[in-house]
Design a protein around this motif. Structure first.
Motif, PDB file in Angstrom:
ATOM      1  N   THR A 125       1.628  -0.840  -8.974  1.00  0.00           N
ATOM      2  CA  THR A 125       2.056  -0.904  -7.577  1.00  0.00           C
ATOM      3  C   THR A 125       2.968  -2.097  -7.365  1.00  0.00           C
ATOM      4  OG1 THR A 125       0.006  -2.035  -7.001  1.00  0.00           O
ATOM      5  CG2 THR A 125       0.069   0.331  -6.679  1.00  0.00           C
ATOM      6  N   VAL A 126       3.909  -1.926  -6.463  1.00  0.00           N
ATOM      7  CA  VAL A 126       4.939  -2.920  -6.220  1.00  0.00           C
ATOM      8  C   VAL A 126       4.822  -3.394  -4.775  1.00  0.00           C
ATOM      9  CG1 VAL A 126       7.422  -3.355  -6.324  1.00  0.00           C
ATOM     10  CG2 VAL A 126       6.403  -1.612  -7.798  1.00  0.00           C
ATOM     11  N   PRO A 127       4.724  -4.702  -4.582  1.00  0.00           N
ATOM     12  CA  PRO A 127       4.610  -5.216  -3.215  1.00  0.00           C
ATOM     13  C   PRO A 127       5.843  -4.874  -2.381  1.00  0.00           C
ATOM     14  CG  PRO A 127       4.086  -6.916  -4.832  1.00  0.00           C
ATOM     15  CD  PRO A 127       4.663  -5.758  -5.577  1.00  0.00           C
ATOM     16  N   MET A 128       5.691  -4.943  -1.073  1.00  0.00           N
ATOM     17  CA  MET A 128       6.788  -4.656  -0.145  1.00  0.00           C
ATOM     18  C   MET A 128       7.074  -5.895   0.691  1.00  0.00           C
ATOM     19  SD  MET A 128       5.247  -1.092   1.304  1.00  0.00           S
ATOM     20  CE  MET A 128       6.742  -0.622   2.162  1.00  0.00           C
ATOM     21  N   ASP A 129       8.303  -5.938   1.232  1.00  0.00           N
ATOM     22  CA  ASP A 129       8.569  -6.903   2.304  1.00  0.00           C
ATOM     23  C   ASP A 129       9.251  -6.124   3.431  1.00  0.00           C
ATOM     24  OD1 ASP A 129      11.182  -6.504   1.514  1.00  0.00           O
ATOM     25  OD2 ASP A 129      11.372  -8.426   0.490  1.00  0.00           O
ATOM     26  N   GLY A 130       9.928  -6.806   4.326  1.00  0.00           N
ATOM     27  CA  GLY A 130      10.519  -6.140   5.482  1.00  0.00           C
ATOM     28  C   GLY A 130      11.616  -5.143   5.134  1.00  0.00           C
ATOM     29  N   PHE A 166     -10.360   4.640  12.270  1.00  0.00           N
ATOM     30  CA  PHE A 166      -9.076   4.180  11.738  1.00  0.00           C
ATOM     31  C   PHE A 166      -9.116   4.371  10.232  1.00  0.00           C
ATOM     32  CE2 PHE A 166     -11.817   0.359  11.990  1.00  0.00           C
ATOM     33  CZ  PHE A 166     -11.821  -0.030  10.659  1.00  0.00           C
ATOM     34  N   LEU A 167      -7.976   4.195   9.575  1.00  0.00           N
ATOM     35  CA  LEU A 167      -7.971   4.289   8.113  1.00  0.00           C
ATOM     36  C   LEU A 167      -8.051   2.880   7.542  1.00  0.00           C
ATOM     37  CD1 LEU A 167      -7.636   6.451   5.802  1.00  0.00           C
ATOM     38  CD2 LEU A 167      -5.281   5.659   5.634  1.00  0.00           C
ATOM     39  N   PRO A 168      -9.126   2.551   6.833  1.00  0.00           N
ATOM     40  CA  PRO A 168      -9.227   1.202   6.257  1.00  0.00           C
ATOM     41  C   PRO A 168      -8.090   0.999   5.249  1.00  0.00           C
ATOM     42  CG  PRO A 168     -11.309   2.394   6.074  1.00  0.00           C
ATOM     43  CD  PRO A 168     -10.275   3.389   6.487  1.00  0.00           C
ATOM     44  N   GLY A 169      -7.485  -0.162   5.285  1.00  0.00           N
ATOM     45  CA  GLY A 169      -6.365  -0.447   4.397  1.00  0.00           C
ATOM     46  C   GLY A 169      -6.686  -0.201   2.934  1.00  0.00           C
ATOM     47  N   VAL A 200      -4.366   1.385  -4.819  1.00  0.00           N
ATOM     48  CA  VAL A 200      -4.875   2.052  -6.009  1.00  0.00           C
ATOM     49  C   VAL A 200      -6.221   1.465  -6.418  1.00  0.00           C
ATOM     50  CG1 VAL A 200      -4.419   2.510  -8.453  1.00  0.00           C
ATOM     51  CG2 VAL A 200      -2.566   2.618  -6.783  1.00  0.00           C
ATOM     52  N   GLY A 201      -6.308   0.143  -6.408  1.00  0.00           N
ATOM     53  CA  GLY A 201      -7.545  -0.487  -6.839  1.00  0.00           C
ATOM     54  C   GLY A 201      -8.555  -0.627  -5.716  1.00  0.00           C
ATOM     55  N   GLU A 202      -8.234  -0.056  -4.539  1.00  0.00           N
ATOM     56  CA  GLU A 202      -9.115  -0.176  -3.383  1.00  0.00           C
ATOM     57  C   GLU A 202      -9.507  -1.627  -3.117  1.00  0.00           C
ATOM     58  OE1 GLU A 202     -11.716   2.922  -2.000  1.00  0.00           O
ATOM     59  OE2 GLU A 202     -11.758   3.691  -4.028  1.00  0.00           O
ATOM     60  N   THR A 203      -8.517  -2.502  -3.199  1.00  0.00           N
ATOM     61  CA  THR A 203      -8.728  -3.899  -2.869  1.00  0.00           C
ATOM     62  C   THR A 203      -9.335  -3.972  -1.462  1.00  0.00           C
ATOM     63  OG1 THR A 203      -6.471  -3.967  -3.686  1.00  0.00           O
ATOM     64  CG2 THR A 203      -7.505  -6.083  -3.178  1.00  0.00           C
ATOM     65  N   PRO A 254       0.823  -1.211   0.000  1.00  0.00           N
ATOM     66  CA  PRO A 254       0.000   0.000   0.000  1.00  0.00           C
ATOM     67  C   PRO A 254       0.857   1.262   0.000  1.00  0.00           C
ATOM     68  CG  PRO A 254       0.184  -0.855   2.242  1.00  0.00           C
ATOM     69  CD  PRO A 254       0.902  -1.824   1.355  1.00  0.00           C
ATOM     70  N   THR A 255       0.184   2.424  -0.134  1.00  0.00           N
ATOM     71  CA  THR A 255       0.914   3.699  -0.119  1.00  0.00           C
ATOM     72  C   THR A 255       0.018   4.826   0.389  1.00  0.00           C
ATOM     73  OG1 THR A 255       2.329   5.160  -1.443  1.00  0.00           O
ATOM     74  CG2 THR A 255       0.359   4.295  -2.519  1.00  0.00           C
TER      75      THR A 255
END
Lengths: 506, 506
Positions: free
Chosen positions: B242-247, B449-452, B457-460, B224-225
């Motif tokens: 969009t590019v996934p993230m890891d740790g 709260f802010l929903p994820g 972008v696609g509001e998954t 997310p961003t």
């Protein structure tokens, strides 16, 4: 090395490769002396045949951008080898080499969506300018800066926690409430819910444009008009059509005829003490304009920074005050009249036009700073009315002084109409006068002005200029105008003289 | 009445007239009960034959939009007559009638260029919310508001004339000089000439986008961003990938592969204490990302609001500090850390990228307000260093408290990674949890709260949410989290329970 290839294109692959490499070499992205990847490497990188890469390199060698030799590979040629350097002096050459060597030379290939803004070009600080008459503003000493700072301080130190929070996207509610009272005194009944606080008029225009104006949309403007508005609509890719003015403002008869062929999306106007001409649109024309917008279902953007700055009679009611159907977006700036350092303006709109503008504001900057909004609130509530009366007298005195100087030093063929309010005076100069030369000489003599061409969409080379009679003190204004008239006299084309006979330089 | 007719069109004139009138009647532009112009009048208005207008009116009568009677003329039928009103209750009907009667109903036909902004939707003030954890900000009481107001007052009352002038488009030079010292302490050597002051990060992102991003341009973002950045790039018509993230932050391996197919124009990243996930990009990945940008000649937009808010070790050096070739536009916000009421951020760029951004700023708002710029200058110069040390401790204490509460009230399937700095905590919830229901119930219980989904972008419809652990006081934070955990527990899909069996409602 990566090159984007269009496989289905009618342009052959080797040509695509050669063109891309040529571009990169010419733009400095690939620097002189660089060794290109070997044909074999390039073949693998791009997934094309050896022949394709070989042919591309041969093309580049043929146009002398690279040199290839057996066993050593291909190198980008040096700038000196590539260019005819004759006729370029040493300094120019040094500068060019310097440019080629900056590490961000690659940025030249970065496409942008920004037409070159005009405004930007006309406001370069010029150290030799003693009399700055180019900027439409009020002399700092006339503005209530200390009072505004004090009231900002009082309000914010009483409630520091307010400053520590994000404000509403739409703007501080108390300020909007204050504005409601302000507008009501001016015949404009509007509730705070219909207002949007923007960072100056410029942002207001920009928000309207980014929301409602897109490529090919027809936008009408007065000719001439405010330079900053031209920049905004141009940057949106609008089809801008300009409408001539007369003593009653925009020629609605011409506008109506134009609208038949090119239906408007938006009509931008500064009806009161127009920038740059100072002309005020008559009440009749205002009603006609609104009528036209209603029949075409288009928006009017009414830019109204000067309405409070009348010298004798107050101007006709705003177009917005007649608008019962939400066709007008009204923008009232408080920057010029109160505090350029605060940059606060108020936009008024209704229905979904308003909500869409608020959404645009949230995308643009999450809302204007609270501190600057709070700074103006108390002053507008309590001191604005008496302040503006004194300010009008002061500004009118300057106009009269400017008029006296211009009459005294008048150059034949030069004319102007004294505005009934505002900050700007528009001078028409004799046709055939070399405006570029005038501007250059005037700056050299220490006087800046806004060349009329900056106020036209097509930058027509018109013999006109705008001076602001309120931005310097009275003495500076008079001296500056005297100097300017002297320069005009000097640059004037003389009957049978030499200036008119000049041949164009190609 | 004006109707635009296309004379060469294959659609017959009487059909064109009927269609236009039908549209206007249905949209409420022509209200029920209105008498249409007589056939003779309309004939004259439009320059068509009597027969054409008569046939158009006959069409409208046939589809029951108007009623005509000999001698009386044609009237638009009422809403009740036009519609099947069965199945619509009285309230709905009243609402509809009300809508139809607003005078700005015509605005619905006004095309805009604004994708519906997400940000806007998530920040509606909700009166029942007691614990506001949705907004990424610092509790007002922790911010140095009084000091900032005092220093603004001192600086501006010493030199009121400064506030009375328009500032530089690029931002106040003294503030930029102050920032140069600030950045130097953080390993970023930058001269004031390379900075642009913007009204918060949001405007910085917007300026970069309006300058360099256009329809179809490829923009990469973390998933997310930051919601506000999604809005900006969407509004420019970009192709967002969009590019996934890891740790270690953004997955550069995936990004590289994607770039082969879709060459980037711009890569947007929040490398340090990322919003919303809190993850920090490793130094290695930062170097890789810069490398990638250099080989694709694209821009990196490095959004860095939180770098000073580390809890133990300082984060890796910014990407900008490694950038010798002008590929990175760096934006450092001082809004969140010092004063949301001032909205000041600093963008750093080089070469023509910088000059183009300054031109865009001049079009957008002529430059940020001087007052807010002056307000921060003295504080950053003299008090920032000691202030930030205290602030870090305070924020870290909240994170630990939040962690304790979450551990204690943990719901099975819920997990999180504690961030090493910043303001945000990202909670992953069990898959299959009904997020809409959770949000509704949580708001009803007094916790926002802010929903994820707002961060994609696609509001998954992802089972994740962002809370800010620094925006309320410690007690409010702990109570709010307890309530939230309770609601999560309640909404959790139970094994073999009823929630999972629910049928979709269409």
């Amino acid at each position: 090395m990566h090159i984007e290839l269009k496989r289905g294109s009618s342009t052959k692959l080797y040509i695509q490769i050669a063109l891309t490499l040529a571009d990169r070499i010419r733009s400095g992205l690939i620097e002189p002396g660089t060794r290109l990847p070997s044909v074999r490497k390039m073949t693998a990188d791009l997934g094309v045949s050896l022949v394709t890469v070989s042919k591309a390199y041969a093309e580049l060698e043929a146009i002398q951008l690279i040199t290839c030799s057996q066993g050593k590979g291909c190198y980008v040629r040096g700038a000196q080898e590539m260019e005819q350097t004759e006729g370029m002096d040493k300094n120019q050459q040094a500068e060019r080499n310097h440019d080629n060597n900056t590490p961000w030379n690659w940025q030249m290939a970065l496409v942008d969506y920004l037409p070159r803004a005009q405004l930007w070009r006309h406001f370069d600080a010029s150290p030799q300018v003693q009399y700055e008459l180019h900027m439409s503003a009020i002399q700092p000493e006339l503005l209530p800066t200390t009072e505004i700072i004090n009231s900002a301080y009082r309000l914010s130190s009483d409630h520091p926690e307010r400053m520590a929070a994000y404000g509403s996207f739409q703007g501080d509610r108390e300020l909007r409430q204050t504005f409601a009272g302000h507008f009501a005194e001016r015949g404009l009944q509007v509730v705070p819910e219909r207002m949007l606080i923007t960072s100056g008029t410029q942002q207001g225009i920009d928000l309207v444009a980014r929301t409602f104006v897109g490529p090919g949309d027809v936008v009408y403007m007065e000719a001439p008009t405010y330079t900053g508005a031209i920049d905004v609509f141009t940057s949106r890719g609008a089809k801008i059509i300009t409408v001539p003015m007369d003593g009653e403002g925009m020629r609605i008869d011409l506008l109506t005829r134009l609208c038949d062929t090119y239906p408007p999306k938006l009509i931008y106007t500064i009806p009161t003490y127009h920038n740059p001409t100072g002309v005020t649109m008559s009440a009749r024309r205002r009603a006609q304009l609104l009528n036209l917008a209603q029949s075409y279902h288009c928006l009017i953007l009414e830019d109204d920074p000067f309405a409070d700055l009348y010298f004798r009679d107050s101007p006709p009611a705003s177009i917005k005050s007649m608008d019962a159907t939400g066709h007008v977006v009204y923008i009232k700036s408080f920057s010029k009249v109160l505090s350029p350092g605060c940059r606060v303006a108020c936009a008024i709109a209704e229905g979904s036009v308003l909500t869409r503008l608020v959404a645009a504001k949230s995308t643009a900057d999450l809302g204007s700073p609270l501190l600057t909004q709070k700074a103006l609130q108390s002053f507008i509530q309590h001191q604005y009315s008496s302040y503006i009366v004194r300010l009008r007298e002061e500004l009118y005195a300057r106009l009269q002084a400017a008029s006296d100087v211009l009459e005294e030093y008048r150059v034949p063929g030069m004319y102007w109409v004294l505005p009934e309010g505002g900050l700007n005076l528009w001078l028409q100069l004799p046709d055939g006068l070399d405006m570029r030369e005038l501007h250059r000489q005037s700056l050299a003599a220490g006087v800046s002005f806004l060349p009329g061409s900056a106020c036209y969409v097509g930058e027509t080379d018109t013999a006109s200029l705008r001076i602001c009679f309120t931005v310097t003190n009275l003495k500076g204004l008079c001296e500056g105008l005297r100097v300017l008239c002297g320069v005009i006299q000097k640059v004037m084309p003389r009957q049978g003289g030499t200036t008119a006979d000049r041949l164009p330089l190609i």
